[in-house]
Design an enzyme around this catalytic site. Sequence first.
Site, PDB file in Angstrom:
ATOM      1  N   LEU A  33       0.892  -1.253   0.039  1.00 28.29           N
ATOM      2  CA  LEU A  33      -0.297   0.073  -0.155  1.00 28.29           C
ATOM      3  C   LEU A  33       0.798   1.690  -0.047  1.00 28.29           C
ATOM      4  O   LEU A  33       2.556   0.733   0.641  1.00 28.29           O
ATOM      5  CB  LEU A  33      -1.553  -0.105   1.433  1.00 28.29           C
ATOM      6  CG  LEU A  33      -1.747  -1.266   1.386  1.00 28.29           C
ATOM      7  CD1 LEU A  33      -2.601  -1.563   2.743  1.00 28.29           C
ATOM      8  CD2 LEU A  33      -2.699  -1.254   0.566  1.00 28.29           C
ATOM      9  N   GLY A  36      -1.653   6.682  -2.373  1.00 29.89           N
ATOM     10  CA  GLY A  36      -2.721   5.993  -2.899  1.00 29.89           C
ATOM     11  C   GLY A  36      -3.402   5.751  -2.152  1.00 29.89           C
ATOM     12  O   GLY A  36      -5.170   5.602  -2.444  1.00 29.89           O
ATOM     13  N   HIS A  37      -3.657   4.210  -1.865  1.00 28.92           N
ATOM     14  CA  HIS A  37      -4.659   3.327  -1.244  1.00 28.92           C
ATOM     15  C   HIS A  37      -4.772   4.219  -0.129  1.00 28.92           C
ATOM     16  O   HIS A  37      -6.700   4.307   0.229  1.00 28.92           O
ATOM     17  CB  HIS A  37      -3.722   2.226  -0.294  1.00 28.92           C
ATOM     18  CG  HIS A  37      -3.167   1.061  -2.055  1.00 28.92           C
ATOM     19  ND1 HIS A  37      -2.096   1.548  -2.168  1.00 28.92           N
ATOM     20  CD2 HIS A  37      -3.658   0.536  -2.850  1.00 28.92           C
ATOM     21  CE1 HIS A  37      -1.586   0.332  -3.087  1.00 28.92           C
ATOM     22  NE2 HIS A  37      -3.143  -0.520  -3.602  1.00 28.92           N
ATOM     23  N   GLY A 150      -9.268   3.262  -7.417  1.00 27.86           N
ATOM     24  CA  GLY A 150      -8.711   4.027  -7.902  1.00 27.86           C
ATOM     25  C   GLY A 150      -9.242   3.975  -9.497  1.00 27.86           C
ATOM     26  O   GLY A 150      -9.152   3.222  -9.584  1.00 27.86           O
ATOM     27  N   GLU A 151      -8.844   5.606  -9.605  1.00 22.89           N
ATOM     28  CA  GLU A 151      -9.662   5.860 -10.643  1.00 22.89           C
ATOM     29  C   GLU A 151      -7.781   5.105 -11.967  1.00 22.89           C
ATOM     30  O   GLU A 151      -7.875   5.351 -13.145  1.00 22.89           O
ATOM     31  CB  GLU A 151      -9.942   7.431 -10.881  1.00 22.89           C
ATOM     32  CG  GLU A 151     -10.833   7.540 -10.658  1.00 22.89           C
ATOM     33  CD  GLU A 151     -11.801   8.483 -11.306  1.00 22.89           C
ATOM     34  OE1 GLU A 151     -11.083   9.771 -11.506  1.00 22.89           O
ATOM     35  OE2 GLU A 151     -12.840   9.274 -11.287  1.00 22.89           O
ATOM     36  N   LYS A 152      -7.051   5.278 -11.669  1.00 24.48           N
ATOM     37  CA  LYS A 152      -5.944   4.962 -11.927  1.00 24.48           C
ATOM     38  C   LYS A 152      -6.188   3.261 -13.091  1.00 24.48           C
ATOM     39  O   LYS A 152      -5.546   3.283 -14.294  1.00 24.48           O
ATOM     40  CB  LYS A 152      -4.445   4.560 -10.709  1.00 24.48           C
ATOM     41  CG  LYS A 152      -3.299   4.571 -11.486  1.00 24.48           C
ATOM     42  CD  LYS A 152      -1.910   4.508 -11.449  1.00 24.48           C
ATOM     43  CE  LYS A 152      -1.345   3.302 -12.258  1.00 24.48           C
ATOM     44  NZ  LYS A 152      -1.077   1.445 -11.809  1.00 24.48           N
ATOM     45  N   ASP A 153      -6.169   2.847 -12.823  1.00 24.04           N
ATOM     46  CA  ASP A 153      -7.489   1.704 -13.392  1.00 24.04           C
ATOM     47  C   ASP A 153      -8.585   2.526 -13.799  1.00 24.04           C
ATOM     48  O   ASP A 153      -9.671   1.102 -13.802  1.00 24.04           O
ATOM     49  CB  ASP A 153      -7.003   0.682 -12.182  1.00 24.04           C
ATOM     50  CG  ASP A 153      -5.451  -0.100 -11.932  1.00 24.04           C
ATOM     51  OD1 ASP A 153      -4.665  -0.270 -12.986  1.00 24.04           O
ATOM     52  OD2 ASP A 153      -5.686  -0.326 -10.844  1.00 24.04           O
ATOM     53  N   SER A 189       2.312   0.384  -7.168  1.00 20.56           N
ATOM     54  CA  SER A 189       3.417  -0.284  -6.256  1.00 20.56           C
ATOM     55  C   SER A 189       4.081  -1.316  -7.768  1.00 20.56           C
ATOM     56  O   SER A 189       5.108  -1.335  -7.447  1.00 20.56           O
ATOM     57  CB  SER A 189       2.506  -1.803  -6.002  1.00 20.56           C
ATOM     58  OG  SER A 189       1.213  -1.732  -4.767  1.00 20.56           O
ATOM     59  N   ARG A 190       4.071  -0.893  -8.447  1.00 20.15           N
ATOM     60  CA  ARG A 190       5.245  -1.909  -9.989  1.00 20.15           C
ATOM     61  C   ARG A 190       6.156  -0.536  -9.967  1.00 20.15           C
ATOM     62  O   ARG A 190       7.180  -0.794 -11.022  1.00 20.15           O
ATOM     63  CB  ARG A 190       4.082  -1.608 -11.116  1.00 20.15           C
ATOM     64  CG  ARG A 190       3.389  -3.063 -11.127  1.00 20.15           C
ATOM     65  CD  ARG A 190       2.434  -3.011 -12.134  1.00 20.15           C
ATOM     66  NE  ARG A 190       2.161  -4.672 -11.780  1.00 20.15           N
ATOM     67  CZ  ARG A 190       0.677  -4.652 -11.360  1.00 20.15           C
ATOM     68  NH1 ARG A 190       0.532  -4.387 -12.053  1.00 20.15           N
ATOM     69  NH2 ARG A 190       0.698  -6.260 -11.743  1.00 20.15           N
TER      70      ARG A 190
HETATM   71  O1  PAF Z   1      -6.641  -3.336  -8.506  1.00 19.07           O
HETATM   72  C1  PAF Z   1      -6.116  -4.170  -7.872  1.00 19.07           C
HETATM   73  O2  PAF Z   1      -5.686  -3.756  -6.381  1.00 19.07           O
HETATM   74  C2  PAF Z   1      -6.664  -5.374  -8.290  1.00 19.07           C
HETATM   75  O3  PAF Z   1      -7.907  -5.654  -9.529  1.00 19.07           O
HETATM   76  C3  PAF Z   1      -8.126  -5.387  -7.334  1.00 19.07           C
HETATM   77  C4  PAF Z   1      -9.649  -4.475  -7.697  1.00 19.07           C
HETATM   78  C5  PAF Z   1      -8.141  -5.534  -5.742  1.00 19.07           C
HETATM   79  C6  PAF Z   1      -8.845  -6.860  -7.531  1.00 19.07           C
HETATM   80  O4  PAF Z   1      -7.520  -8.210  -7.200  1.00 19.07           O
END
Ligand code: PAF
Length: 282
Positions: A33, A36-37, A150-153, A189-190
């Site tokens: 984490l 952002g988290h 998160g809106e990043k994804d 995280s990456r």
């Molecule tokens: O965004 C993430 O961290 C993952 O795709 C999620 C939503 C926790 C599902 O594993």
Amino acid sequence: MRIVHKVSDLHTELSDWRAGLESVALVPTMGNLHAGHASLVKRARQLGECVVVSIFVNPLQFGPHEDFERYPRTLAADAKLLEAEHADVVFAPAVADMYPAGYPPLTSVHVGGTVAETLEGDFRPGHFTGVATVVNILFNLVQPRVAIFGEKDWQQLQVIRRMVADLGMPVRIVGMPTLREADGLAMSSRNQYLQPDERARAPLLHAALQAVATATAEGRRDFDVLCAEQKAVLENAGFRPQYLEVREPDLTPPREDSARLVVLAAAHLGATRLIDNVSLRL
Ligand code: PAF
């Protein structure tokens, strides 16, 4: 804050909250984490009386040559951050707890159409089925009233919204803005996979998206040309872009009368795959 690993312990924890009719807010994560988290947990704290954070590196959403094995697992540090953010319950199951009838599961949730089958869907086949399936399981186990992502994804968020709408799931989905480092790089995280010279160049991804967004806001609509120009900029800086595209927020192609657009990209930089997006109102 209680940390539980077993589904039975999760139910024990949540039954006390449910008995008091407290509403549950869920923040699904894969751990490791960062700030952002933390912003998602802060929002959860405002929206629910009981805040549950799940930490699970879900093998079902990783492709065979992706980073499942090396994805950072940092439960002790994560627990510190969550304690500071006043989470109530941390659910950190093992694969056998999440898929108790055996892995891989025989049942999955597949979201189809443009929302899931383009962009990330093209380059990571099966990824969104893995995400939708695990999020579905988490919703079943935790039964949250609200879940925060998160809106990043960006595309993942739209896929989950569509799953919830299609399946009539009684949970409100809330998206939170991407948090960025001072130089514009989206927190992820990456990012820690990046070598120092790559880290220095990484903010160019956001700059490329921003350049497309700015030109669009100024009236340009030749999206193919605009995106090709910025892909070339990234290639010259050593990125290997997979896509850089302008879409409606629901991932369909831009319309004449768009009120809001999203510019999305994925690119490899060295051994790291970065994704990012910026949205703009017109
Ligand atoms: O965004 C993430 O961290 C993952 O795709 C999620 C939503 C926790 C599902 O594993």
